[in-house]
Enzyme design. Structure first.
Site, PDB file in Angstrom:
ATOM      1  N   SER A  49       0.812  -1.214   0.000  1.00 54.83           N
ATOM      2  CA  SER A  49       0.000   0.000   0.000  1.00 54.83           C
ATOM      3  C   SER A  49       0.849   1.269   0.000  1.00 54.83           C
ATOM      4  O   SER A  49       0.317   2.371   0.154  1.00 54.83           O
ATOM      5  CB  SER A  49      -0.913   0.011   1.238  1.00 54.83           C
ATOM      6  N   THR A 154      -1.524   3.653   4.973  1.00 58.76           N
ATOM      7  CA  THR A 154      -0.505   4.698   4.850  1.00 58.76           C
ATOM      8  C   THR A 154       0.591   4.458   5.875  1.00 58.76           C
ATOM      9  O   THR A 154       0.284   4.113   7.019  1.00 58.76           O
ATOM     10  CB  THR A 154      -1.132   6.083   5.142  1.00 58.76           C
ATOM     11  N   THR A 172       1.772   6.911   0.771  1.00 60.67           N
ATOM     12  CA  THR A 172       0.734   5.912   0.464  1.00 60.67           C
ATOM     13  C   THR A 172       0.496   5.830  -1.037  1.00 60.67           C
ATOM     14  O   THR A 172       0.786   6.789  -1.773  1.00 60.67           O
ATOM     15  CB  THR A 172      -0.598   6.289   1.165  1.00 60.67           C
ATOM     16  N   ARG A 182      -7.059  10.966  -8.205  1.00 60.25           N
ATOM     17  CA  ARG A 182      -7.631  11.070  -6.852  1.00 60.25           C
ATOM     18  C   ARG A 182      -6.497  11.303  -5.842  1.00 60.25           C
ATOM     19  O   ARG A 182      -5.477  10.637  -5.868  1.00 60.25           O
ATOM     20  CB  ARG A 182      -8.388   9.787  -6.513  1.00 60.25           C
ATOM     21  N   THR A 205      -4.571   7.676   9.049  1.00 58.24           N
ATOM     22  CA  THR A 205      -4.656   6.642   8.020  1.00 58.24           C
ATOM     23  C   THR A 205      -6.094   6.132   7.981  1.00 58.24           C
ATOM     24  O   THR A 205      -6.810   6.209   8.976  1.00 58.24           O
ATOM     25  CB  THR A 205      -3.648   5.497   8.291  1.00 58.24           C
ATOM     26  N   GLY A 206      -6.503   5.653   6.814  1.00 58.57           N
ATOM     27  CA  GLY A 206      -7.892   5.230   6.647  1.00 58.57           C
ATOM     28  C   GLY A 206      -8.498   5.994   5.493  1.00 58.57           C
ATOM     29  O   GLY A 206      -7.775   6.528   4.638  1.00 58.57           O
TER      30      GLY A 206
HETATM   31  N1  ASP Z   1      -5.521   7.713   3.930  1.00 57.02           N
HETATM   32  C1  ASP Z   1      -5.100   7.041   2.718  1.00 57.02           C
HETATM   33  C2  ASP Z   1      -5.832   7.665   1.548  1.00 57.02           C
HETATM   34  O1  ASP Z   1      -7.015   7.943   1.669  1.00 57.02           O
HETATM   35  C3  ASP Z   1      -5.322   5.569   2.718  1.00 57.02           C
HETATM   36  C4  ASP Z   1      -5.060   4.851   4.035  1.00 57.02           C
HETATM   37  O2  ASP Z   1      -4.351   5.353   4.878  1.00 57.02           O
HETATM   38  O3  ASP Z   1      -5.614   3.766   4.251  1.00 57.02           O
HETATM   39  O4  ASP Z   1      -5.241   7.807   0.510  1.00 57.02           O
END
Ligand code: ASP
Length: 302
Positions: A49, A154, A172, A182, A205-206
């Protein structure tokens, strides 16, 4: 007294903490330690990721986001939607040090990296290609509200160095099967990261689309500025955003995965805190006091 401390998101954050703590213990500046800590994860193709071997977008291309913030002077360097460079955090560092700007995107960031002699490299690995092909088949078969497995994460790192400097860094490949162009929260100052020597640092993160609605990292640092501990600040800021969005979660046709958020913070004394709205967020940390790496599950906000 804690002389230095470092914390990083997810179990793969252990690698970042190992690299970063060695550097912090030797007395380097936080921004150097955080850059190298993030880079270690970017260059590992088994982490699917971030960086090399990252998750491709819907067209099968890996587009990366990364950032660094130095709490001494609130300086920021960030890149978004960058293709063909294994370590976008290295480009973010150049943006921070050598440009009057804070965020470069896409082709402009790539040309800037070329001009500074950074080497282009292949980001798609056999396994990221296969995972992308599988997701594409699953999407083609799903009728409505398709689940896209394998999703996203991330590497987010926060650190306190021996001079009292506080730094945040992120990197990320963003959401699986995202539309080309995006951009998530990770390269957006205040959303995916924030650092201020006078208050602390935070990373998120998320689901970036939710995190950016609450400018979560800034909200956490601001609470620490008013006296909250990193743990209280993470819980209060994330809890406040989740309550504010409650009736809108899950958003639109999003899957459950698209409701998940987690945050990690550090203060000027090397205290670390974290919170998530789900039960799967682990983070790694190490301080000069104990000198040993811990992997901890974050508390779930109530
Ligand atoms: N926050 C990151 C994004 O939306 C993805 C992640 O951390 O899971 O690109």
């Amino acid at each position: 007294m804690v002389r230095w401390a470092i914390a990083a998101t997810w179990p793969f954050g252990q690698m970042a903490v190992e690299v970063g703590s060695r550097l912090l213990a030797s007395g380097v500046m936080g921004i150097d330690a955080v850059e190298e800590a993030v880079r270690a994860v970017e260059l590992d193709p088994s982490i699917d990721s971030v960086g090399v071997g990252g998750i491709p977008n819907i067209e099968g291309e890996v587009q990366l986001d990364a950032a660094l913030m130095r709490g001494r002077d609130l300086a920021v360097g960030a890149v978004a939607g960058v293709k063909g460079f294994s370590s976008p955090v290295g480009i973010a560092r150049l943006v921070l040090e050598k440009t009057p700007h804070h965020l470069l995107v896409g082709e402009g960031a790539e040309r800037y990296a070329d001009a500074h002699g950074l080497e282009r490299s292949q980001l798609l690995t056999q396994s990221s290609l296969e995972a992308w092909q599988k997701r594409r088949e699953q999407l083609a078969q799903a009728s409505s509200s398709p689940e896209v497995p394998g999703s996203h994460d991330t590497i987010g790192v926060v650190a306190l160095d021996q001079r009292g400097g506080i730094t945040a860094g992120t990197s990320t490949s963003g959401l699986a099967m995202k539309l080309p162009g995006r951009v998530g929260d990770s390269p957006l100052v205040g959303s995916g990261f924030y650092a201020d020597d006078l208050a602390g640092a935070a990373v998120a993160t998320g689901c970036g689309e939710l995190i950016m609605r609450g400018c979560l990292s800034y909200a956490i640092v601001d609470l620490m500025r008013s006296g909250a501990s990193p743990q209280e600040a993470c819980g209060d800021a994330l809890g406040g955003l989740v309550r504010r969005l409650e009736k809108d979660l899950p958003v639109r046709s999003a899957t459950e995965d698209m409701t998940k958020m987690a945050v990690l913070a550090i203060d000027g004394e090397g205290n670390v805190g974290a919170a998530a709205n789900h039960a799967e967020f682990d983070y790694a940390y190490c301080t000069s006091k104990e000198g040993k790496l811990h992997l901890v599950r974050a508390s779930i906000i109530n």
